[in-house]
Write a protein that holds these residues in place. Structure first.
Motif, PDB file in Angstrom:
ATOM      1  N   VAL A 137      -0.543   1.790  13.399  1.00  0.00           N
ATOM      2  CA  VAL A 137       0.598   1.661  13.709  1.00  0.00           C
ATOM      3  C   VAL A 137       1.122   2.635  14.393  1.00  0.00           C
ATOM      4  O   VAL A 137       1.237   3.838  13.842  1.00  0.00           O
ATOM      5  CB  VAL A 137       1.686   1.037  12.422  1.00  0.00           C
TER       6      VAL A 137
ATOM      7  N   HIS B 219      -1.317  -1.635  16.108  1.00  0.00           N
ATOM      8  CA  HIS B 219       0.131  -2.158  16.266  1.00  0.00           C
ATOM      9  C   HIS B 219       1.080  -1.384  16.935  1.00  0.00           C
ATOM     10  O   HIS B 219       1.294  -0.124  16.425  1.00  0.00           O
ATOM     11  CB  HIS B 219       0.614  -2.719  15.107  1.00  0.00           C
TER      12      HIS B 219
ATOM     13  N   ASP C 152      -1.665  -4.685  19.522  1.00  0.00           N
ATOM     14  CA  ASP C 152      -0.563  -5.837  19.431  1.00  0.00           C
ATOM     15  C   ASP C 152       0.608  -5.133  19.500  1.00  0.00           C
ATOM     16  O   ASP C 152       0.903  -4.101  19.017  1.00  0.00           O
ATOM     17  CB  ASP C 152      -0.866  -6.210  17.756  1.00  0.00           C
TER      18      ASP C 152
ATOM     19  N   LEU D 249      -0.609  -7.396   9.976  1.00  0.00           N
ATOM     20  CA  LEU D 249      -1.139  -6.107   9.738  1.00  0.00           C
ATOM     21  C   LEU D 249      -2.112  -6.208   8.272  1.00  0.00           C
ATOM     22  O   LEU D 249      -1.895  -6.704   7.398  1.00  0.00           O
ATOM     23  CB  LEU D 249      -0.006  -5.009   9.556  1.00  0.00           C
TER      24      LEU D 249
END
Length: 537
Positions: free
Chosen positions: A276, A308, A326, A344
């Motif tokens: 992330v 992400h 993403d 996730l």
């Protein structure tokens, strides 16, 4: 004279054909000049045979036209290097593997991969009786694809600067039980060099017939077993099963091993790991940090499954979603609810602006095989002990904290965040690290989450060092140059690029130049034309 390191050298053949008693008798009765003439004739015959076999092996390599680089170049230490556009460490490892296995296959030499003790390298095993053929095949390969060879066992490194196409590079081959082949590779800017600590190792296994079942015995230990049945079944296996540094898609281009080695490694991570990235500052230096974070994952953590991007600001035009990227639009402060992020993985790395991976890492560096996170401990002082996060951590667990947590990429678990949220515990509001006048202490969210995980048995803090630098630091250029030259730091976190002091002292520009040199290869997540010369203004 024929090469003395060859398994079919004149001295070797002479001793093999003439028994010791006869050699002793000849030494006393046959004149020295006659014995020398016989040996020279034998050496010429063997030399012509060796040259003929070498030419044959070279023709096979040239016919394939496989694995050529764009051009050759002289490395900083004077050795020969190869330039490849888009080079990554994982790509170099796979190219080395494919070159060696192609040469062995072309020479009809059986081989299999072995789970070596050193995760950075791929190890191949061949039988001792094929040793002479291996040298010819690999020397021919090195004549087309210039590389280097050293003896690993016994350790002899005095040939590491001699191209392996030369006979003198193989002077220790006769006694070697394990050799290492390396190629130096770089990308067009020559800022990233790969190959020095990688390479392909070849072990020479011997046949043992003392037991009822014939077995192959390795020359050194490995992660599974040193002895295997000689009739063991060969199977395909992904390179990621042999090295934790490889891409998770290693099964798309597998290698060959024996079924006895298809055993999970002690440190092997079998669950997926996502990443992330927080995108908060829609500024030129913010874009540089985002681009560098993506490139650090692409270069040094190819095993990350899906990236992400948690976008709290409009994303740059060169960043577009695809199968592995993403983009999630979010409001400020959304990082405190990451467990609600759709799709996730249960385990992920969190990279805040400025957090970078500085050298190859494995999932094991951040997670244990049973799923616990492995956050890095940070400094502990009076300021940390009175920080708001320590009070929140004590309230959530009833246990006082004893150390802080350093910045950089953070290993997280969704269930840890979910359990904290269910308990009604909210991390204190953090400040923007890119606008602070100095390097901050433990991030409030990291301190609370990691301490909670530690108390609950979900985290196991480790001590791997990280480098934290503020862009306004006097002499920042020297610090950055040291990082660039050594490239031995696992985690890097850069702060203060948006501070007035960093802009005034030129630190922001210095960090920009450093990032472009440290991460010169565009990631798979960049589209269009991301190389804008004005992005550092």
């Amino acid at each position: 004279m024929s090469d003395p390191t060859s398994m079919s050298s004149a001295a070797h053949v002479y001793k093999r054909l003439v028994p010791q008693p006869l050699r002793s008798a000849a030494a006393g009765t046959v004149p020295l000049r006659v014995r020398r003439k016989v040996k020279r004739g034998l050496a010429r015959t063997l030399g012509r045979r060796e040259a003929r076999l070498h030419r044959r092996a070279l023709r096979r390599v040239r016919k394939a036209e496989f694995g050529h680089s764009e051009r050759r170049i002289t490395a900083p230490d004077g050795r020969v290097g190869h330039i490849h556009t888009g080079l990554t460490i994982d790509l170099a490892r796979r190219l080395d593997h494919d070159l060696v296995t192609f040469a062995l296959d072309a020479a009809d030499i059986p081989w299999f991969a072995v789970p070596a003790l050193d995760d950075r390298r791929i190890c191949l095993a061949v039988e001792q009786r094929d040793k002479g053929a291996v040298r010819r095949a690999l020397r021919a390969l090195m004549e087309e694809h210039t590389g280097y060879v050293v003896s690993v066992s016994p350790a002899k490194s005095d040939t590491e600067t001699v191209p392996a196409s030369h006979l003198k590079a193989w002077k220790h081959f006769g006694k070697a039980k394990v050799i290492r082949l390396t190629w130096l590779r770089t990308e067009p800017t020559e800022n990233l060099w790969v190959g020095e600590d990688q390479g392909i190792e070849i072990e020479f296994w011997t046949v043992n017939t003392d037991l009822p079942q014939e077995r192959l015995v390795g020359p050194r230990p490995n992660r599974v077993q040193r002895t295997v049945p000689s009739d063991a079944l060969g199977i395909e296996i992904g390179l990621d099963r042999l090295s934790g540094y490889c891409d998770i898609d290693g099964d798309m281009d597998p290698t060959i091993t024996l079924e006895n080695f298809d055993i999970p490694r002690l440190e092997e991570i079998t669950f997926p790991v996502d990443a992330v990235l927080l995108w908060q500052d829609a500024t030129p230096w913010g874009e540089e940090l985002l681009r560098a974070a993506l490139r650090s994952l692409h270069q040094y953590a190819p095993w990350v499954d899906v990236v992400h991007v948690l976008a709290e600001a409009p994303v740059p035009g060169w960043l577009r979603a695809d199968d592995r990227l993403d983009i999630v639009r979010a409001a400020p402060g959304a990082e405190r609810a990451l467990h609600q992020l759709p799709d996730l993985a249960d385990h992920f790395l969190l990279l805040r602006p400025g957090a970078l991976i500085g050298r190859p890492v494995r999932p094991f560096d951040y997670f244990s095989p049973h799923g616990a996170t492995r956050p890095r401990r940070g400094p502990w002082n009076a300021e940390e002990s009175f920080a708001p996060w320590t009070r929140a951590a004590y309230t959530a667990t009833g246990r006082v904290t004893a150390h802080g947590y350093t910045a950089g990429p953070q290993p997280y678990r969704r269930d840890t965040l979910a359990r904290l949220a269910a308990a009604g515990t909210t991390p204190p509001e953090p400040a923007d690290g890119q606008r602070l006048p100095a390097v901050p202490g433990t991030h409030p969210m990291d301190g609370l989450v990691h301490h909670f995980g530690y108390v609950e048995g979900l985290a196991d803090p480790s001590g791997e060092a990280s480098v934290l630098l503020h862009a306004a630091l006097p002499g920042i250029e020297n610090r950055l140059e040291r990082l660039l030259v050594r490239r031995d730091t696992q985690q890097i976190h850069l702060f203060g690029l948006g501070s007035e002091e960093a802009h005034r002292r030129g630190g922001t520009d210095a960090v920009h130049d450093f990032l472009r040199r440290y991460f010169p290869v565009a990631s798979a997540f960049e589209h269009g034309e991301p190389e804008d010369p004005d992005t550092h203004s």
